[in-house]
Design an enzyme around this catalytic site. Structure first.
Site, mmCIF file in Angstrom:
data_model
loop_
_atom_site.group_PDB
_atom_site.id
_atom_site.type_symbol
_atom_site.label_atom_id
_atom_site.label_comp_id
_atom_site.label_asym_id
_atom_site.label_seq_id
_atom_site.Cartn_x
_atom_site.Cartn_y
_atom_site.Cartn_z
ATOM 1 N N SER A 1 -5.277 59.411 -36.115
ATOM 2 C CA SER A 1 -4.957 60.404 -35.094
ATOM 3 C C SER A 1 -6.031 61.476 -35.166
ATOM 4 C CB SER A 1 -3.590 61.021 -35.415
ATOM 5 O OG SER A 1 -3.377 62.215 -34.688
ATOM 6 N N TYR B 1 2.792 64.414 -41.266
ATOM 7 C CA TYR B 1 2.008 63.587 -40.335
ATOM 8 C C TYR B 1 0.509 63.791 -40.572
ATOM 9 C CZ TYR B 1 0.827 61.384 -35.828
ATOM 10 O OH TYR B 1 0.329 60.557 -34.841
HETATM 11 P P1 NAD Z 1 6.065 54.775 -30.156
HETATM 12 O O1 NAD Z 1 7.229 55.564 -30.634
HETATM 13 O O2 NAD Z 1 5.908 54.490 -28.699
HETATM 14 O O3 NAD Z 1 5.990 53.380 -30.919
HETATM 15 C C1 NAD Z 1 6.143 53.284 -32.308
HETATM 16 C C2 NAD Z 1 6.698 51.911 -32.642
HETATM 17 O O4 NAD Z 1 6.776 51.839 -34.070
HETATM 18 C C3 NAD Z 1 8.123 51.671 -32.103
HETATM 19 O O5 NAD Z 1 8.182 50.412 -31.463
HETATM 20 C C4 NAD Z 1 8.993 51.706 -33.357
HETATM 21 O O6 NAD Z 1 10.130 50.850 -33.287
HETATM 22 C C5 NAD Z 1 7.999 51.238 -34.412
HETATM 23 N N1 NAD Z 1 8.391 51.644 -35.768
HETATM 24 C C6 NAD Z 1 8.822 52.859 -36.180
HETATM 25 N N2 NAD Z 1 9.125 52.821 -37.477
HETATM 26 C C7 NAD Z 1 8.860 51.559 -37.916
HETATM 27 C C8 NAD Z 1 8.967 50.909 -39.157
HETATM 28 N N3 NAD Z 1 9.436 51.537 -40.240
HETATM 29 N N4 NAD Z 1 8.600 49.609 -39.241
HETATM 30 C C9 NAD Z 1 8.141 48.946 -38.140
HETATM 31 N N5 NAD Z 1 8.039 49.507 -36.932
HETATM 32 C C10 NAD Z 1 8.391 50.811 -36.817
HETATM 33 O O7 NAD Z 1 4.781 55.550 -30.715
HETATM 34 P P2 NAD Z 1 3.219 55.519 -30.352
HETATM 35 O O8 NAD Z 1 2.891 56.816 -29.740
HETATM 36 O O9 NAD Z 1 2.848 54.257 -29.665
HETATM 37 O O10 NAD Z 1 2.612 55.549 -31.826
HETATM 38 C C11 NAD Z 1 1.959 54.450 -32.429
HETATM 39 C C12 NAD Z 1 1.005 54.965 -33.476
HETATM 40 O O11 NAD Z 1 0.015 55.786 -32.853
HETATM 41 C C13 NAD Z 1 1.644 55.827 -34.562
HETATM 42 O O12 NAD Z 1 1.058 55.530 -35.815
HETATM 43 C C14 NAD Z 1 1.276 57.241 -34.137
HETATM 44 O O13 NAD Z 1 1.248 58.126 -35.217
HETATM 45 C C15 NAD Z 1 -0.095 56.997 -33.564
HETATM 46 N N6 NAD Z 1 -0.583 58.046 -32.672
HETATM 47 C C16 NAD Z 1 0.104 58.357 -31.541
HETATM 48 C C17 NAD Z 1 -0.383 59.350 -30.721
HETATM 49 C C18 NAD Z 1 0.325 59.747 -29.456
HETATM 50 O O14 NAD Z 1 -0.050 60.786 -28.907
HETATM 51 N N7 NAD Z 1 1.291 58.987 -28.975
HETATM 52 C C19 NAD Z 1 -1.558 60.023 -31.049
HETATM 53 C C20 NAD Z 1 -2.235 59.676 -32.211
HETATM 54 C C21 NAD Z 1 -1.732 58.671 -33.016
#
Ligand code: NAD
Length: 260
Positions: free
Chosen positions: A142, A155
């Protein structure tokens, strides 16, 4: 020939958001994505959606913090396909609270999903990657791998930690033709972010529009959200790399929010 023809890619947290987009794009370019998620029903739905396009996809139930489930999930993939070429360690959550009274249980839960999850999935896949002398590992970092924000202590800690893990794997994996890199997105409108907007509005006593404009997108060059497609582009770039030249790196995709 498509970039990922014949390749098997295990993507954690790919039932939703960024991971789902990566799985769809990996399949669209010839690969077989393994949709590994806590939420099996949603993982099955994502896999079915991909299969409906004529591509292959396989859903597995996997809580990335559970050693036995990770080992079993990876073993099932190898039993079915014989290998794992690509790991995208992407599953993650967000919990926003001030550090002064951050509940210890929440701290441990968040670190466990991001860091134990990355470690356990890496270790399980690595045995097979080493045996095949090939692997591409991508961690979902991130901008918070590089910068800090208020309310996000575990985080920011976890996302910084992934940079260290990737660098160690880059060194250990090199002789086995395994690379490790980190993709660092800015804010992307997924359920993870949509949940934070009202929470931050409440914590800071401002409107949701102000959270978006004055916090989330304040330092971007153009006031734009990053998209799941933008992030998938970067992940698939590392996943498709032909040589081992790009390893131990991190790439920020954030509309200039953070500039190296
Ligand atoms: P999201 O909530 O849309 O998807 C996350 C997925 O992870 C979900 O399907 C959930 O069921 C799954 N999950 C959660 N806990 C779990 C576990 N213990 N085991 C297996 N699966 C699990 O979130 P997203 O925004 O797509 O995030 C995905 C990644 O991207 C994360 O690592 C997040 O930190 C990172 N990220 C997101 C953003 C953003 O702005 N959305 C920015 C930077 C980084």
């Amino acid at each position: 020939m498509a970039r990922f023809d014949g390749k098997i890619g295990l993507i954690t947290g790919s039932a939703s958001g960024i991971g789902k987009e990566i799985a769809i794009r990996f399949a669209a370019e010839g690969g077989t994505p393994v949709i590994a998620d806590l939420n099996l029903e949603a993982a099955e739905a994502t896999a079915a959606g991909i299969r409906a396009t004529g591509a292959d996809a396989f859903a597995v139930a996997m809580n990335v913090t559970d050693e036995a489930q990770v080992e079993k999930g990876v073993a099932d993939v190898v039993a079915k396909y014989g290998k794992v070429d690509v790991l995208v360690s992407n599953a993650g959550i967000q919990i926003v609270k001030p550090l002064v009274d951050f509940p210890f249980a929440d701290w441990k839960k968040l670190l466990s999903i991001h860091l134990d999850g990355a470690f356990l999935t890496t270790r399980a896949c690595l045995k097979h990657m080493y045996a095949a002398s090939y692997g591409r590992v991508i961690y979902m970092g991130s901008v918070h791998s590089k910068e800090a924000s208020k309310l996000k202590a575990p985080y920011v800690t976890a996302k910084h930690g992934l940079l260290g893990l990737a660098k160690v794997l880059a060194k250990e994996g090199a002789e086995h033709n395994v690379t490790a890199n980190v993709v660092c997105p800015g804010f992307v409108r997924t359920p993870l972010v949509d949940k934070q907007i009202p929470e931050q509005a409440q914590e800071f006593g401002i409107t949701e529009e102000e959270v978006i404009k004055n916090i989330m997108l304040k330092d971007t060059v153009d006031g734009q959200f990053t998209t799941t497609d933008d992030v998938a582009d970067a992940v698939l770039y590392f996943a498709a790399a032909k040589s081992n030249a790009m390893t131990g790196q991190s790439l920020v995709v954030s509309h200039g929010w953070f500039m190296e």
